[in-house]
Design a protein around this motif. Structure first.
Motif, PDB file in Angstrom:
ATOM      1  N   UNK A 162      83.268 -59.612  44.260  1.00 24.87           N
ATOM      2  CA  UNK A 162      81.843 -59.623  43.933  1.00 24.87           C
ATOM      3  C   UNK A 162      81.674 -59.992  42.463  1.00 24.87           C
ATOM      4  N   UNK A 163      80.723 -60.890  42.204  1.00 24.10           N
ATOM      5  CA  UNK A 163      80.397 -61.297  40.834  1.00 24.10           C
ATOM      6  C   UNK A 163      78.962 -60.884  40.540  1.00 24.10           C
ATOM      7  N   UNK A 164      78.765 -60.125  39.456  1.00 28.54           N
ATOM      8  CA  UNK A 164      77.441 -59.617  39.084  1.00 28.54           C
ATOM      9  C   UNK A 164      76.908 -60.380  37.877  1.00 28.54           C
ATOM     10  N   UNK A 165      75.648 -60.811  37.986  1.00 35.15           N
ATOM     11  CA  UNK A 165      74.960 -61.512  36.902  1.00 35.15           C
ATOM     12  C   UNK A 165      73.543 -60.955  36.815  1.00 35.15           C
ATOM     13  N   UNK A 166      73.320 -60.069  35.814  1.00 37.01           N
ATOM     14  CA  UNK A 166      72.035 -59.381  35.638  1.00 37.01           C
ATOM     15  C   UNK A 166      71.702 -58.611  36.913  1.00 37.01           C
ATOM     16  N   UNK A 167      70.601 -58.961  37.593  1.00 36.25           N
ATOM     17  CA  UNK A 167      70.204 -58.251  38.814  1.00 36.25           C
ATOM     18  C   UNK A 167      70.781 -58.881  40.076  1.00 36.25           C
ATOM     19  N   UNK A 168      71.513 -59.971  39.948  1.00 33.15           N
ATOM     20  CA  UNK A 168      72.010 -60.701  41.109  1.00 33.15           C
ATOM     21  C   UNK A 168      73.495 -60.410  41.322  1.00 33.15           C
ATOM     22  N   UNK A 169      73.896 -60.487  42.587  1.00 31.18           N
ATOM     23  CA  UNK A 169      75.298 -60.275  42.961  1.00 31.18           C
ATOM     24  C   UNK A 169      75.693 -61.341  43.981  1.00 31.18           C
TER      25      UNK A 169
END
Length: 401
Positions: A357-364
């Motif tokens: 899983x890659x998290x970017x701010x509020x997105x995954x």
């Protein structure tokens, strides 16, 4: 046409003859087939090995999490103890700045230097002096030059004007002094009560997104996904998935029965013609609606990446099929097509998976290879085992403060 029907009947007769095959024959065939060693190893030990590694990693992460929580509790207790030892009373001085404007009245005596000639001179000499009251914020200097010496009557008027100026200037000073005294704010003492431990409810995070997948049996699924977190790393995932199966083609009902372990005539009896000599050229296109139920555990690697472990199942809701076939009666060919809808409601499989899983701010963004094991046979569409690659995009519904 007669020759073709004769060939088909001969072929059916030959296909119906099945000689018994012993286990030694299958072993000899398996030895002759070239296959890498890891195929057989994965088939025998893949699932137990994967389960063991996933369980060990999960236990190690749970132990680390327990140690971190213990250290956090000790730090919170030390902080609360230090706050209680601080002095309870604190004196706070508040200073307010204010601007005071003072209006000053100045009397200016003007005297004309030109002396008119004629009969108007005596009249103008008897006119009283003109007084002007001007409110200014600029201080005017009252310096009298030695050559400007006024008569006795004029000097008396100047003295009266200066006396009025002094009396008028005293009032705003007293008034301003009273205002300044009123603006003085006494010092306040603030008593700080010791901090109390309050019960904080755990923060519930939810995510909504879209998931998709592709199976090794050429199936494709797509649907919305909803995820609910019970903590920082543990979550429950559900949604709706629509599986699209590739079109299957069978030469006749017998081939269908052999490949699917189902009886074509019994399965689609309400949709078949009442009379026919034979049925051939069967095409089936199927779509399945399921509800996935998965438990996820995320193992953080760094600030952006997590390892995802998945364990779950799915419930089949409805199966839609489009069936096309060709029937023969007295030498005539008839093409038929019909749609079927079957209610499933069956729990028949278990899903195991691990991915990233890659998290970017509020997105995954997620990518998870999964292994599906069907412990109960439902229909010919569900193979015993199936490998899939699933992905998804999720957005956190709760904004960070």
């Amino acid at each position: 046409m007669a020759n073709e029907l004769f060939d088909k009947k001969i072929k059916e007769k030959l296909e119906s003859v099945q000689r018994p095959v012993g286990p030694n024959t299958w072993d000899n065939i398996r030895k002759r087939i070239y296959a890498p060693w890891y195929f057989d190893f994965w088939r025998k030990y893949g699932l137990p090995l994967y389960s063991t590694i996933a369980t060990v990693l999960l236990l190690v992460n749970l132990k680390d999490k327990f140690n971190y929580e213990k250290q956090f509790r000790l730090l919170n207790e030390k902080i609360s103890t230090i706050q209680q030892l601080k002095p309870a009373k604190q004196v706070q001085t508040i200073v307010h700045k204010d601007t005071i404007y003072i209006n000053k009245t100045i009397y200016i005596i003007q005297r004309t230097e030109e002396k008119p000639e004629g009969p108007l001179a005596s009249a103008q000499e008897t006119m009283p002096l003109v007084e002007k009251s001007v409110e200014q914020s600029v201080v005017v200097s009252n310096q009298v030059k030695p050559e400007e010496i006024l008569p006795a009557n004029d000097q008396q008027l100047v003295k009266e004007a200066t006396m009025e100026e002094k009396t008028n200037s005293d009032f705003p000073k007293k008034d301003s002094a009273d205002k300044i005294n009123k603006l003085k704010i006494p010092t306040k003492t603030i008593q700080q009560s010791p901090s109390k431990k309050t019960l904080k409810w755990p923060r519930i995070d939810t995510r909504l997104g879209l998931s998709a997948g592709h199976g090794f049996n050429h199936t494709v699924d797509l649907g919305p996904s909803f995820e609910l977190f019970f903590g920082k790393n543990l979550s429950f995932n559900t949604g709706v998935s629509i599986f699209s199966h590739p079109e299957s083609e069978y030469y006749n009902p017998k081939e269908f029965n052999i490949k699917t372990s189902a009886d074509f005539a019994d399965l689609y009896k309400p949709h078949l013609p009442p009379k026919y000599d034979q049925i051939e050229d069967i095409h089936i296109k199927a779509s399945l609606i399921t509800i996935p139920l998965n438990m996820n555990y995320y193992l953080p690697i760094n600030k952006r990446f997590d390892v995802k472990f998945l364990l779950g199942t799915s419930i089949d809701l409805k199966l839609y099929q489009n069936v096309k076939f060709e029937s023969h009666l007295d030498g005539d060919e008839h093409y038929s097509s019909f749609d079927t809808e079957q209610k499933k409601g069956a729990w028949n499989s278990m899903t195991f998976g691990s991915g990233l899983q890659y998290r970017l701010k509020r997105y995954a963004f997620q990518l998870t290879p999964t292994y599906i094991y069907h412990f109960k046979e439902t229909d010919f569409l569900s193979p015993k085992t199936n490998f899939r690659v699933s992905g998804g995009v999720l957005i956190n519904l709760k904004r960070d403060k």
